[in-house]
Design an enzyme around this catalytic site. Structure first.
Site, mmCIF file in Angstrom:
data_model
loop_
_atom_site.group_PDB
_atom_site.id
_atom_site.type_symbol
_atom_site.label_atom_id
_atom_site.label_comp_id
_atom_site.label_asym_id
_atom_site.label_seq_id
_atom_site.Cartn_x
_atom_site.Cartn_y
_atom_site.Cartn_z
ATOM 1 N N ASP A 4 35.904 37.962 31.080
ATOM 2 C CA ASP A 4 36.215 39.159 31.854
ATOM 3 C C ASP A 4 35.986 38.859 33.332
ATOM 4 O O ASP A 4 34.986 38.242 33.708
ATOM 5 C CB ASP A 4 35.307 40.316 31.417
ATOM 6 N N ASN A 12 40.629 45.216 43.019
ATOM 7 C CA ASN A 12 41.933 45.895 43.105
ATOM 8 C C ASN A 12 41.906 46.993 44.173
ATOM 9 O O ASN A 12 42.840 47.134 44.952
ATOM 10 C CB ASN A 12 42.294 46.517 41.758
ATOM 11 N N HIS A 17 46.910 46.262 44.405
ATOM 12 C CA HIS A 17 47.332 45.836 43.077
ATOM 13 C C HIS A 17 48.125 44.530 43.087
ATOM 14 O O HIS A 17 48.057 43.759 42.132
ATOM 15 C CB HIS A 17 48.115 46.950 42.380
ATOM 16 N N ASP A 21 47.192 41.473 40.754
ATOM 17 C CA ASP A 21 48.112 40.743 39.879
ATOM 18 C C ASP A 21 48.028 39.244 40.143
ATOM 19 O O ASP A 21 48.043 38.434 39.221
ATOM 20 C CB ASP A 21 49.549 41.224 40.076
ATOM 21 N N GLU A 47 41.578 43.077 32.425
ATOM 22 C CA GLU A 47 41.213 41.803 33.033
ATOM 23 C C GLU A 47 40.428 40.914 32.072
ATOM 24 O O GLU A 47 39.671 40.050 32.476
ATOM 25 C CB GLU A 47 40.417 42.036 34.321
#
Length: 139
Positions: A4, A12, A17, A21, A47
């Site tokens: 994780d 983020n 975002h 990504d 994630e």
């Protein structure tokens, strides 16, 4: 293993975002490059990633998880001309016999992952041995 990305939501929120990504793609690429032929890496949700390392006992799997953790922490993160800083991961490691169900193995690794996060993140934790998760201590 269940991997994780630590504080991903905050990342983020701070960077947007598109940068998030980029981070997900960067981590996925790094994980795939660091595993052996015959191992498998999957995005599990959000994630989180699952790594399946067949024929690897708990000790070498834990060593591999630590290597991955260190590799990710040392990765440069440059996105769109911006240095995004450093990134850390937490990892839960579990091992089971071939008779165990895959979901039980993932659940055990996920429980270990949450132990790593509760212990401060940026670390590797091993799932405890249970009847459903007969951890092999040989290596």
């Amino acid at each position: 293993m269940v991997v994780d990305i630590d504080h991903f939501k905050r990342f983020n929120d701070e960077h947007g975002h598109a940068a998030g990504d980029f981070v997900l793609q960067s981590v996925a690429t790094a994980l795939k490059r660091q595993i052996r032929q015959g191992d498998h890496a999957f995005r599990y949700g959000g994630e989180e990633f699952v790594l399946l390392l067949p024929d690897l006992d708990i000790k070498p799997a834990t060593e591999r998880a630590e290597m991955l953790r260190e590799h990710i922490a040392g990765m440069p993160l440059d996105f769109d001309g911006r240095d995004l800083g450093t990134l850390t991961i937490s990892v839960g490691v579990a091992s089971a016999s071939t008779q165990g169900r895959l979901q039980d193995l993932i659940d055990s690794a996920d429980t270990a992952l949450y132990a790593a996060k509760h212990a401060g993140r940026n670390r590797v934790a091993i799932a405890p041995e249970t009847p459903e998760n007969p951890v092999s201590r040989t290596g």
